[in-house]
Write a protein that holds these residues in place. Sequence first.
Motif, PDB file in Angstrom:
ATOM      1  N   ASP A 147       0.845  -1.191   0.000  1.00  0.00           N
ATOM      2  CA  ASP A 147       0.000   0.000   0.000  1.00  0.00           C
ATOM      3  C   ASP A 147       0.882   1.243   0.000  1.00  0.00           C
ATOM      4  O   ASP A 147       2.002   1.224   0.548  1.00  0.00           O
ATOM      5  CB  ASP A 147      -0.900   0.057   1.240  1.00  0.00           C
ATOM      6  N   VAL A 148       0.368   2.310  -0.605  1.00  0.00           N
ATOM      7  CA  VAL A 148       1.016   3.623  -0.551  1.00  0.00           C
ATOM      8  C   VAL A 148      -0.042   4.639  -0.152  1.00  0.00           C
ATOM      9  O   VAL A 148      -1.157   4.642  -0.703  1.00  0.00           O
ATOM     10  CB  VAL A 148       1.627   4.026  -1.913  1.00  0.00           C
ATOM     11  N   TYR A 149       0.300   5.501   0.797  1.00  0.00           N
ATOM     12  CA  TYR A 149      -0.607   6.557   1.232  1.00  0.00           C
ATOM     13  C   TYR A 149       0.117   7.900   1.178  1.00  0.00           C
ATOM     14  O   TYR A 149       1.261   8.017   1.631  1.00  0.00           O
ATOM     15  CB  TYR A 149      -1.093   6.309   2.658  1.00  0.00           C
ATOM     16  N   ALA A 150      -0.553   8.892   0.608  1.00  0.00           N
ATOM     17  CA  ALA A 150      -0.065  10.265   0.630  1.00  0.00           C
ATOM     18  C   ALA A 150      -0.766  10.977   1.778  1.00  0.00           C
ATOM     19  O   ALA A 150      -1.983  11.179   1.745  1.00  0.00           O
ATOM     20  CB  ALA A 150      -0.356  10.956  -0.698  1.00  0.00           C
ATOM     21  N   VAL A 151      -0.013  11.335   2.796  1.00  0.00           N
ATOM     22  CA  VAL A 151      -0.581  11.902   4.019  1.00  0.00           C
ATOM     23  C   VAL A 151      -0.370  13.416   3.987  1.00  0.00           C
ATOM     24  O   VAL A 151       0.768  13.888   3.898  1.00  0.00           O
ATOM     25  CB  VAL A 151       0.075  11.283   5.269  1.00  0.00           C
ATOM     26  N   ARG A 152      -1.469  14.169   4.069  1.00  0.00           N
ATOM     27  CA  ARG A 152      -1.416  15.620   3.882  1.00  0.00           C
ATOM     28  C   ARG A 152      -1.825  16.378   5.144  1.00  0.00           C
ATOM     29  O   ARG A 152      -2.948  16.867   5.253  1.00  0.00           O
ATOM     30  CB  ARG A 152      -2.335  16.025   2.737  1.00  0.00           C
ATOM     31  N   PRO A 153      -0.921  16.498   6.108  1.00  0.00           N
ATOM     32  CA  PRO A 153      -1.259  17.291   7.294  1.00  0.00           C
ATOM     33  C   PRO A 153      -1.337  18.777   6.960  1.00  0.00           C
ATOM     34  O   PRO A 153      -0.724  19.244   6.001  1.00  0.00           O
ATOM     35  CB  PRO A 153      -0.098  16.998   8.245  1.00  0.00           C
ATOM     36  N   GLY A 154      -2.099  19.507   7.760  1.00  0.00           N
ATOM     37  CA  GLY A 154      -2.172  20.957   7.610  1.00  0.00           C
ATOM     38  C   GLY A 154      -1.381  21.606   8.731  1.00  0.00           C
ATOM     39  O   GLY A 154      -0.185  21.375   8.886  1.00  0.00           O
ATOM     40  N   PHE A 155      -2.056  22.394   9.555  1.00  0.00           N
ATOM     41  CA  PHE A 155      -1.408  22.983  10.728  1.00  0.00           C
ATOM     42  C   PHE A 155      -1.282  21.906  11.796  1.00  0.00           C
ATOM     43  O   PHE A 155      -2.264  21.276  12.174  1.00  0.00           O
ATOM     44  CB  PHE A 155      -2.227  24.160  11.260  1.00  0.00           C
ATOM     45  N   LEU A 156      -0.067  21.705  12.287  1.00  0.00           N
ATOM     46  CA  LEU A 156       0.199  20.651  13.262  1.00  0.00           C
ATOM     47  C   LEU A 156       0.462  21.233  14.644  1.00  0.00           C
ATOM     48  O   LEU A 156       1.265  22.168  14.796  1.00  0.00           O
ATOM     49  CB  LEU A 156       1.419  19.833  12.840  1.00  0.00           C
ATOM     50  N   LYS A 157      -0.196  20.689  15.632  1.00  0.00           N
ATOM     51  CA  LYS A 157       0.139  21.028  17.009  1.00  0.00           C
ATOM     52  C   LYS A 157       1.338  20.187  17.422  1.00  0.00           C
ATOM     53  O   LYS A 157       1.310  18.966  17.361  1.00  0.00           O
ATOM     54  CB  LYS A 157      -1.040  20.732  17.942  1.00  0.00           C
ATOM     55  N   ALA A 158       2.406  20.837  17.830  1.00  0.00           N
ATOM     56  CA  ALA A 158       3.646  20.139  18.166  1.00  0.00           C
ATOM     57  C   ALA A 158       3.478  19.297  19.430  1.00  0.00           C
ATOM     58  O   ALA A 158       2.648  19.586  20.288  1.00  0.00           O
ATOM     59  CB  ALA A 158       4.779  21.141  18.359  1.00  0.00           C
ATOM     60  N   THR A 159       4.274  18.243  19.521  1.00  0.00           N
ATOM     61  CA  THR A 159       4.314  17.409  20.720  1.00  0.00           C
ATOM     62  C   THR A 159       5.304  18.009  21.704  1.00  0.00           C
ATOM     63  O   THR A 159       6.471  18.236  21.373  1.00  0.00           O
ATOM     64  CB  THR A 159       4.739  15.975  20.363  1.00  0.00           C
ATOM     65  N   GLU A 160       4.850  18.266  22.902  1.00  0.00           N
ATOM     66  CA  GLU A 160       5.715  18.904  23.895  1.00  0.00           C
ATOM     67  C   GLU A 160       6.863  17.990  24.313  1.00  0.00           C
ATOM     68  O   GLU A 160       6.709  16.772  24.403  1.00  0.00           O
ATOM     69  CB  GLU A 160       4.897  19.296  25.127  1.00  0.00           C
ATOM     70  N   GLY A 161       8.010  18.605  24.558  1.00  0.00           N
ATOM     71  CA  GLY A 161       9.140  17.877  25.109  1.00  0.00           C
ATOM     72  C   GLY A 161      10.097  17.269  24.110  1.00  0.00           C
ATOM     73  O   GLY A 161      11.100  16.673  24.502  1.00  0.00           O
ATOM     74  N   LEU A 162       9.820  17.423  22.816  1.00  0.00           N
ATOM     75  CA  LEU A 162      10.707  16.847  21.819  1.00  0.00           C
ATOM     76  C   LEU A 162      11.812  17.838  21.451  1.00  0.00           C
ATOM     77  O   LEU A 162      11.690  19.043  21.658  1.00  0.00           O
ATOM     78  CB  LEU A 162       9.914  16.427  20.576  1.00  0.00           C
ATOM     79  N   SER A 163      12.896  17.302  20.876  1.00  0.00           N
ATOM     80  CA  SER A 163      14.101  18.109  20.663  1.00  0.00           C
ATOM     81  C   SER A 163      14.037  19.002  19.440  1.00  0.00           C
ATOM     82  O   SER A 163      14.647  20.070  19.408  1.00  0.00           O
ATOM     83  CB  SER A 163      15.319  17.176  20.531  1.00  0.00           C
TER      84      SER A 163
END
Length: 223
Positions: A147-163
């Motif tokens: 399978d192939v999927y094209a994933v199209r996020p828009g505005f993303l809320k960041a995950t806290e605590g990542l580098s």
Amino acid sequence: MSKIKVIITGATGMVGEGVLHECLNHPRTESVLIINRKPYSKQHPKLKEIIHADFYDLSTIESQLSGYDACFFCLGVSSVGMSKEEYFKTTYTLTMNVAKTLSRLNPHMTFCYISGAGTDNTEKSMLHWARVKGRTENDLMTLPFRDVYAVRPGFLKATEGLSNTNPLYKYVNWIFPIGKALYPDGFCSLKELGLAMITLAIKGYPKKVIEVKNIVQLAKIPV
């Protein structure tokens, strides 16, 4: 209950690290291989890393790329300040080279490509980046993956605590609940994106182009 082995590119960027974070903490992932140009800063029992500078030539690391169930391709660049030729090379040519290699080595793999909201897979947009992303989506769909999927996020809320969170997101995350309320089809969290991609790899989905509303739906599906 079977578990999946995942390859992630772009783990030193915000999106890739967020997807990696969800994979490392998910009970259905057995192991995660990240392929980076520079070392990632953290370690985890599930995590293996390959440092490789040239994504246009994977021949020297091919022997380490077999036996994986999914690839979450999060490596990407902004078109701002780039020539059309360089953007095409780093977006289309690089992605297709990695994907062709992985499809040959792992024909039963699910390939999830982080594209973007506004991508035009008719390849007729006035925006060069939208045409290039659209062509990339279209040509990925022709490869012999499961399978192939094209994933199209828009505005993303960041995950806290990542580098590797873009510093700008520290100041704009407050916009998220307002934007989500006014335009729910344009806003999702990085956590939802990671969970959605894991669901795609395990359960699949009838649509091949995954918009924000699909990301939110997929993130809620138990796997």
